[in-house]
Enzyme design. Structure first.
Site, PDB file in Angstrom:
ATOM      1  N   GLU A  57      64.464   3.628  49.501  1.00 31.61           N
ATOM      2  CA  GLU A  57      63.599   4.732  49.106  1.00 31.61           C
ATOM      3  C   GLU A  57      62.984   5.413  50.321  1.00 31.61           C
ATOM      4  O   GLU A  57      62.922   6.649  50.393  1.00 31.61           O
ATOM      5  CB  GLU A  57      62.484   4.219  48.186  1.00 31.61           C
ATOM      6  CG  GLU A  57      62.982   3.596  46.896  1.00 31.61           C
ATOM      7  CD  GLU A  57      63.143   2.091  46.989  1.00 31.61           C
ATOM      8  OE1 GLU A  57      62.833   1.400  45.997  1.00 31.61           O
ATOM      9  OE2 GLU A  57      63.580   1.601  48.052  1.00 31.61           O
ATOM     10  N   CYS A  89      57.502   0.338  48.614  1.00 32.59           N
ATOM     11  CA  CYS A  89      58.233   1.567  48.278  1.00 32.59           C
ATOM     12  C   CYS A  89      57.581   2.310  47.114  1.00 32.59           C
ATOM     13  O   CYS A  89      57.644   3.540  47.050  1.00 32.59           O
ATOM     14  CB  CYS A  89      59.682   1.230  47.941  1.00 32.59           C
ATOM     15  SG  CYS A  89      60.623   0.632  49.356  1.00 32.59           S
ATOM     16  N   ALA A 166      93.561 -34.180  52.666  1.00 34.45           N
ATOM     17  CA  ALA A 166      94.095 -34.641  53.944  1.00 34.45           C
ATOM     18  C   ALA A 166      95.135 -35.717  53.671  1.00 34.45           C
ATOM     19  O   ALA A 166      95.095 -36.384  52.622  1.00 34.45           O
ATOM     20  CB  ALA A 166      92.988 -35.198  54.839  1.00 34.45           C
ATOM     21  N   TRP A 174      97.986 -27.745  58.548  1.00 37.07           N
ATOM     22  CA  TRP A 174      97.221 -26.924  57.621  1.00 37.07           C
ATOM     23  C   TRP A 174      97.759 -27.172  56.226  1.00 37.07           C
ATOM     24  O   TRP A 174      98.968 -27.097  56.009  1.00 37.07           O
ATOM     25  CB  TRP A 174      97.325 -25.435  57.956  1.00 37.07           C
ATOM     26  CG  TRP A 174      96.666 -25.063  59.237  1.00 37.07           C
ATOM     27  CD1 TRP A 174      97.256 -24.791  60.417  1.00 37.07           C
ATOM     28  CD2 TRP A 174      95.261 -24.888  59.439  1.00 37.07           C
ATOM     29  NE1 TRP A 174      96.336 -24.452  61.356  1.00 37.07           N
ATOM     30  CE2 TRP A 174      95.089 -24.500  60.782  1.00 37.07           C
ATOM     31  CE3 TRP A 174      94.138 -25.017  58.636  1.00 37.07           C
ATOM     32  CZ2 TRP A 174      93.824 -24.243  61.326  1.00 37.07           C
ATOM     33  CZ3 TRP A 174      92.906 -24.753  59.181  1.00 37.07           C
ATOM     34  CH2 TRP A 174      92.757 -24.376  60.501  1.00 37.07           C
ATOM     35  N   ARG A 188      83.845 -16.598  53.100  1.00 37.69           N
ATOM     36  CA  ARG A 188      82.799 -17.182  53.942  1.00 37.69           C
ATOM     37  C   ARG A 188      81.859 -16.089  54.446  1.00 37.69           C
ATOM     38  O   ARG A 188      80.639 -16.265  54.497  1.00 37.69           O
ATOM     39  CB  ARG A 188      83.435 -17.929  55.118  1.00 37.69           C
ATOM     40  CG  ARG A 188      82.455 -18.645  56.016  1.00 37.69           C
ATOM     41  CD  ARG A 188      83.149 -19.204  57.253  1.00 37.69           C
ATOM     42  NE  ARG A 188      83.830 -20.480  57.020  1.00 37.69           N
ATOM     43  CZ  ARG A 188      84.413 -21.192  57.972  1.00 37.69           C
ATOM     44  NH1 ARG A 188      84.412 -20.760  59.228  1.00 37.69           N
ATOM     45  NH2 ARG A 188      85.005 -22.336  57.687  1.00 37.69           N
ATOM     46  N   THR A 200      81.736 -34.083  58.890  1.00 38.12           N
ATOM     47  CA  THR A 200      82.738 -33.057  59.167  1.00 38.12           C
ATOM     48  C   THR A 200      82.670 -32.614  60.618  1.00 38.12           C
ATOM     49  O   THR A 200      83.689 -32.421  61.278  1.00 38.12           O
ATOM     50  CB  THR A 200      82.538 -31.855  58.221  1.00 38.12           C
ATOM     51  OG1 THR A 200      82.823 -32.263  56.885  1.00 38.12           O
ATOM     52  CG2 THR A 200      83.455 -30.696  58.602  1.00 38.12           C
ATOM     53  N   ASP A 204      85.935 -33.222  62.826  1.00 35.67           N
ATOM     54  CA  ASP A 204      86.784 -32.046  63.047  1.00 35.67           C
ATOM     55  C   ASP A 204      86.286 -31.101  64.130  1.00 35.67           C
ATOM     56  O   ASP A 204      87.030 -30.218  64.560  1.00 35.67           O
ATOM     57  CB  ASP A 204      86.918 -31.258  61.736  1.00 35.67           C
ATOM     58  CG  ASP A 204      87.531 -32.072  60.615  1.00 35.67           C
ATOM     59  OD1 ASP A 204      88.285 -33.019  60.926  1.00 35.67           O
ATOM     60  OD2 ASP A 204      87.245 -31.767  59.437  1.00 35.67           O
ATOM     61  N   LEU A 276      80.058 -35.029  50.762  1.00 36.56           N
ATOM     62  CA  LEU A 276      79.028 -34.005  50.592  1.00 36.56           C
ATOM     63  C   LEU A 276      79.254 -33.226  49.303  1.00 36.56           C
ATOM     64  O   LEU A 276      78.305 -32.927  48.575  1.00 36.56           O
ATOM     65  CB  LEU A 276      79.028 -33.050  51.794  1.00 36.56           C
ATOM     66  CG  LEU A 276      77.850 -32.071  51.869  1.00 36.56           C
ATOM     67  CD1 LEU A 276      76.531 -32.818  52.037  1.00 36.56           C
ATOM     68  CD2 LEU A 276      78.036 -31.081  53.005  1.00 36.56           C
TER      69      LEU A 276
END
Length: 344
Positions: A57, A89, A166, A174, A188, A200, A204, A276
């Site tokens: 506004e 506003c 995995a 992959w 993401r 993780t 990794d 998790l």
């Protein structure tokens, strides 16, 4: 009170403005505003470009100048009634002499709500609830966070047809195809937090940034959050300068989400490992699942999710499919499934 065809068209334009690419998805909502004169012609327009910048506004009023007097303001979200980094506003519209305000979504933020009443007390005509559904969808995670007091949680995982994330030797690069990974990075980037556990990071060493189709970091990065109490090396990639990182020194999902909510975050992209994921699922704190299913079988290895304490099929955690699509082509194609809790 009816709305005119010009106001309907202005609301469609305001929604498009609010969705302008490159605008941060948090911590503030995306908002668009269009000012119309007495005959329905556009005077000015504006949209919110992120925290600390003028609200939609205010941007439209600045463009209109004196022409705003007697105008109709069409806004995707109820004008705020709150003084934060910028002023309210609702009062700015009153001070500008606007005659009428048409808005889409009522403001669910208790700190900012009440703008419509402020406008009415000033003698301004107010019409709310115009194109509410697309206005709410525009800020779906933000609306959820305002009404639930915690961020919206999307759990993303990639697995084979038999649910393995995995192989037995621990390798996972992959499971999915390059197009699927590019698509996952796009999702993401639609969140304002990427959350993993310390396990993780230790296993990794991920960077957890959003990267484009050329594997290059994009300009606007979500917050990286690492949850857990384990000590981590200072040189872990998640602590580099390519994005902001926060440590959440807890194992409790609810505590982690409370902390992220206090930081103004509204949408968590949960990318941690099976333990998790199981913790969040068991706590009832997953609002959406995005699964990339690769056309492959392993027969052994890590499952996508850890033990949920379910021993009988009657107690299965049920989800309903909201969207499915094929990502990639040929032998490398994956199926992306978006699911909601069955009771949602």
């Amino acid at each position: 009170m009816d709305v005119t065809a010009a106001e309907q068209a202005a609301m469609r334009r305001a929604l498009a403005l609010a969705a302008t690419p490159g605008v941060p998805l948090g911590p503030n909502p995306r908002v668009g505003c269009v000012l119309l004169d007495a005959d329905g012609s556009e005077i000015a327009e504006g949209f919110h470009r992120g925290a600390g910048t003028p609200h939609a506004e205010a941007a439209a009023l600045a463009e209109a100048g004196a022409a705003a007097e007697g105008a109709t303001a069409v806004v995707t979200l109820e004008p705020c009634n709150h003084t934060g980094r910028t002023g309210p506003c609702a009062q700015a519209l009153v001070d500008a002499g606007v005659r009428r305000v048409v808005f889409g979504q009522a403001d669910p933020n208790p700190l900012a709500a009440g703008g419509a009443e402020t406008l009415r007390r000033a003698g301004i005509e107010v019409v709310g609830g115009v194109m509410t559904a697309p206005a709410v969808q525009l800020n779906r995670p933000w609306t959820f966070a305002m009404t639930h007091g915690r961020p919206y949680v999307t759990w993303k995982f990639a697995a084979t047809l038999d649910g393995r994330s995995a192989a037995a030797d621990g390798t996972s690069k992959w499971i999915t195809s390059t197009p699927a990974r590019v698509d996952a990075h796009r999702l993401r980037g639609e969140c304002d937090v990427v959350l993993v556990g310390t396990g993780t990071v230790a296993a990794d060493d991920p960077e957890l940034t959003v990267r484009d189709e050329f594997d290059q970091p994009v300009a606007l990065q979500p917050l990286r959050a690492v949850m857990g109490e384990r000590d981590l090396p200072a040189g872990a990639r998640v602590f580099n300068d390519r994005a902001e990182t926060v440590r959440l020194l807890t194992r409790e999902p609810a505590v982690a989400l409370t902390r992220l909510h206090e930081l103004g975050r509204t949408h968590v992209f949960l990318e941690g490992g099976p333990s998790l994921a199981a913790a969040f699922l068991s706590a009832g704190l997953v609002d959406e699942v995005v699964a990339y299913v690769a056309p492959a079988l392993l027969g052994a290895g890590s499952a996508a999710v850890g033990d949920l304490g379910i021993t009988t099929i009657d107690d299965a955690m049920r989800w309903r499919l909201s969207r499915a699509s094929v990502v990639g082509q040929g032998l490398d194609a994956c199926v992306r499934l978006s699911l909601k809790p069955e009771e949602a």
